[in-house]
Design a protein around this motif. Sequence first.
Motif, PDB file in Angstrom:
ATOM      1  N   ALA A  59      -2.536   2.822   4.115  1.00  0.00           N
ATOM      2  CA  ALA A  59      -1.806   3.728   4.997  1.00  0.00           C
ATOM      3  C   ALA A  59      -0.430   4.087   4.459  1.00  0.00           C
ATOM      4  O   ALA A  59       0.269   4.916   5.033  1.00  0.00           O
ATOM      5  CB  ALA A  59      -1.668   3.092   6.389  1.00  0.00           C
ATOM      6  N   CYS A  60      -0.033   3.446   3.370  1.00  0.00           N
ATOM      7  CA  CYS A  60       1.259   3.714   2.706  1.00  0.00           C
ATOM      8  C   CYS A  60       2.448   3.409   3.611  1.00  0.00           C
ATOM      9  O   CYS A  60       3.332   4.251   3.807  1.00  0.00           O
ATOM     10  CB  CYS A  60       1.323   5.155   2.216  1.00  0.00           C
ATOM     11  SG  CYS A  60       0.103   5.540   0.970  1.00  0.00           S
ATOM     12  N   PHE A  61       2.455   2.205   4.160  1.00  0.00           N
ATOM     13  CA  PHE A  61       3.610   1.715   4.903  1.00  0.00           C
ATOM     14  C   PHE A  61       4.196   0.541   4.131  1.00  0.00           C
ATOM     15  O   PHE A  61       3.520  -0.459   3.874  1.00  0.00           O
ATOM     16  CB  PHE A  61       3.212   1.243   6.302  1.00  0.00           C
ATOM     17  CG  PHE A  61       3.063   2.344   7.304  1.00  0.00           C
ATOM     18  CD1 PHE A  61       4.174   2.846   7.982  1.00  0.00           C
ATOM     19  CD2 PHE A  61       1.823   2.896   7.568  1.00  0.00           C
ATOM     20  CE1 PHE A  61       4.044   3.866   8.911  1.00  0.00           C
ATOM     21  CE2 PHE A  61       1.680   3.917   8.492  1.00  0.00           C
ATOM     22  CZ  PHE A  61       2.793   4.412   9.169  1.00  0.00           C
ATOM     23  N   GLY A  62       5.470   0.654   3.764  1.00  0.00           N
ATOM     24  CA  GLY A  62       6.145  -0.436   3.105  1.00  0.00           C
ATOM     25  C   GLY A  62       5.701  -0.644   1.662  1.00  0.00           C
ATOM     26  O   GLY A  62       4.866   0.089   1.118  1.00  0.00           O
ATOM     27  N   ARG A  63       6.266  -1.696   1.088  1.00  0.00           N
ATOM     28  CA  ARG A  63       5.947  -2.081  -0.287  1.00  0.00           C
ATOM     29  C   ARG A  63       5.788  -3.597  -0.345  1.00  0.00           C
ATOM     30  O   ARG A  63       6.563  -4.319   0.274  1.00  0.00           O
ATOM     31  CB  ARG A  63       7.062  -1.647  -1.246  1.00  0.00           C
ATOM     32  CG  ARG A  63       7.092  -0.142  -1.473  1.00  0.00           C
ATOM     33  CD  ARG A  63       8.248   0.253  -2.384  1.00  0.00           C
ATOM     34  NE  ARG A  63       8.171   1.656  -2.774  1.00  0.00           N
ATOM     35  CZ  ARG A  63       8.518   2.673  -1.996  1.00  0.00           C
ATOM     36  NH1 ARG A  63       8.983   2.444  -0.781  1.00  0.00           N
ATOM     37  NH2 ARG A  63       8.404   3.927  -2.427  1.00  0.00           N
ATOM     38  N   PRO A  64       4.785  -4.076  -1.086  1.00  0.00           N
ATOM     39  CA  PRO A  64       4.580  -5.532  -1.167  1.00  0.00           C
ATOM     40  C   PRO A  64       5.712  -6.218  -1.906  1.00  0.00           C
ATOM     41  O   PRO A  64       6.258  -5.679  -2.874  1.00  0.00           O
ATOM     42  CB  PRO A  64       3.253  -5.665  -1.918  1.00  0.00           C
ATOM     43  CG  PRO A  64       3.102  -4.367  -2.666  1.00  0.00           C
ATOM     44  CD  PRO A  64       3.774  -3.325  -1.845  1.00  0.00           C
ATOM     45  N   ARG A  65       6.077  -7.389  -1.442  1.00  0.00           N
ATOM     46  CA  ARG A  65       7.083  -8.221  -2.103  1.00  0.00           C
ATOM     47  C   ARG A  65       6.363  -9.357  -2.813  1.00  0.00           C
ATOM     48  O   ARG A  65       5.479  -9.999  -2.257  1.00  0.00           O
ATOM     49  CB  ARG A  65       8.051  -8.790  -1.064  1.00  0.00           C
ATOM     50  CG  ARG A  65       8.918  -7.752  -0.371  1.00  0.00           C
ATOM     51  CD  ARG A  65      10.096  -7.335  -1.245  1.00  0.00           C
ATOM     52  NE  ARG A  65      10.970  -8.457  -1.520  1.00  0.00           N
ATOM     53  CZ  ARG A  65      12.012  -8.781  -0.764  1.00  0.00           C
ATOM     54  NH1 ARG A  65      12.317  -8.074   0.314  1.00  0.00           N
ATOM     55  NH2 ARG A  65      12.766  -9.814  -1.072  1.00  0.00           N
ATOM     56  N   ILE A  66       6.758  -9.615  -4.041  1.00  0.00           N
ATOM     57  CA  ILE A  66       6.128 -10.679  -4.817  1.00  0.00           C
ATOM     58  C   ILE A  66       6.676 -12.032  -4.362  1.00  0.00           C
ATOM     59  O   ILE A  66       7.884 -12.270  -4.367  1.00  0.00           O
ATOM     60  CB  ILE A  66       6.388 -10.488  -6.317  1.00  0.00           C
ATOM     61  CG1 ILE A  66       5.784  -9.161  -6.792  1.00  0.00           C
ATOM     62  CG2 ILE A  66       5.807 -11.651  -7.125  1.00  0.00           C
ATOM     63  CD1 ILE A  66       6.081  -8.838  -8.237  1.00  0.00           C
ATOM     64  N   THR A  67       5.769 -12.924  -3.946  1.00  0.00           N
ATOM     65  CA  THR A  67       6.151 -14.274  -3.519  1.00  0.00           C
ATOM     66  C   THR A  67       5.193 -15.282  -4.142  1.00  0.00           C
ATOM     67  O   THR A  67       4.177 -14.918  -4.741  1.00  0.00           O
ATOM     68  CB  THR A  67       6.098 -14.413  -1.985  1.00  0.00           C
ATOM     69  OG1 THR A  67       4.726 -14.270  -1.547  1.00  0.00           O
ATOM     70  CG2 THR A  67       6.944 -13.348  -1.304  1.00  0.00           C
ATOM     71  N   ALA A  68       5.518 -16.546  -3.964  1.00  0.00           N
ATOM     72  CA  ALA A  68       4.675 -17.615  -4.511  1.00  0.00           C
ATOM     73  C   ALA A  68       3.531 -17.970  -3.562  1.00  0.00           C
ATOM     74  O   ALA A  68       2.643 -18.744  -3.924  1.00  0.00           O
ATOM     75  CB  ALA A  68       5.528 -18.858  -4.784  1.00  0.00           C
ATOM     76  N   GLU A  69       3.525 -17.401  -2.360  1.00  0.00           N
ATOM     77  CA  GLU A  69       2.487 -17.731  -1.391  1.00  0.00           C
ATOM     78  C   GLU A  69       1.170 -17.090  -1.800  1.00  0.00           C
ATOM     79  O   GLU A  69       1.132 -15.953  -2.281  1.00  0.00           O
ATOM     80  CB  GLU A  69       2.900 -17.253  -0.002  1.00  0.00           C
ATOM     81  CG  GLU A  69       4.164 -17.931   0.512  1.00  0.00           C
ATOM     82  CD  GLU A  69       4.556 -17.431   1.889  1.00  0.00           C
ATOM     83  OE1 GLU A  69       3.638 -17.025   2.637  1.00  0.00           O
ATOM     84  OE2 GLU A  69       5.748 -17.452   2.206  1.00  0.00           O
ATOM     85  N   LYS A  70       0.077 -17.793  -1.566  1.00  0.00           N
ATOM     86  CA  LYS A  70      -1.247 -17.313  -1.966  1.00  0.00           C
ATOM     87  C   LYS A  70      -2.040 -16.756  -0.783  1.00  0.00           C
ATOM     88  O   LYS A  70      -2.818 -15.819  -0.946  1.00  0.00           O
ATOM     89  CB  LYS A  70      -2.042 -18.447  -2.625  1.00  0.00           C
ATOM     90  CG  LYS A  70      -1.430 -18.944  -3.936  1.00  0.00           C
ATOM     91  CD  LYS A  70      -2.282 -20.032  -4.550  1.00  0.00           C
ATOM     92  CE  LYS A  70      -1.683 -20.499  -5.881  1.00  0.00           C
ATOM     93  NZ  LYS A  70      -2.506 -21.572  -6.508  1.00  0.00           N
TER      94      LYS A  70
END
Length: 240
Positions: A59-70
């Motif tokens: 839907a093109c909302f926001g941008r993913p943030r890279i984290t250590a969580e799986k």
Amino acid sequence: MKARWKGKGSEAKAIADPMSKIVSQLQSSLIHSNTHGLLSSCSVLVEVDAQLADLLNRACFGRPRITAEKDNEWFQLDMEEAFYLCFSLKCLKVVGEDGCIKSNEELWEYMKSKKAVFPVFYMAYSHLRHKNWVVRPGLQYGVDFVAYRHHPALVHSEYAVLVLSEGDNDLNGRLRVWSAIHGTVRLCGSVAKTLLIVNVNNNCHGAISPSCLEHYTVEEQTITRWNPEQCREDQAVVRI
């Protein structure tokens, strides 16, 4: 200007999976999951599972943030995106630094304090989103937003959007002189986009609360360079 699809079959994919359907699925999933966002300066952070992450991407909302969580992913929403999900779609709740859920009015005041032109920009953003355009930041093109017919992975953006507002000299001053208009139109042409002016008028109702938005009006105007090739006669010249 026609849509410039990316690769064979992209148009068919967009037709088979319209943006309105994807946003509706996202809205339903966010409501069902009772998702909460966290205020973080000039954005809202949302932790979601894989299914919601996929819907936010589509839907093109926001941008993913890279984290250590799986297991879960974090998405960063711009203020217009977050308020659209909260106020217009009513599918997201936002928690402040005090740990309490913000009402629409409290969120409105917070975002206005961070961005003075937020009411005008939000009205322009929601106006285009309601018409099922994908709206993304346009800073790299020197404009406020860029508008896509569908997902950016399938199609190039068609419009470079500038937001103007009656009585706001800071916004309107950007196109006050001919050289500014000429430069902006030439830039849009060089990246194959049409300049779309979205003029927001508050009709003297101010921006006291989100309920004032129902009195706002929006006018659209496109500005393009005149192409003499489109105006020439196709018939051959008859010589006597």
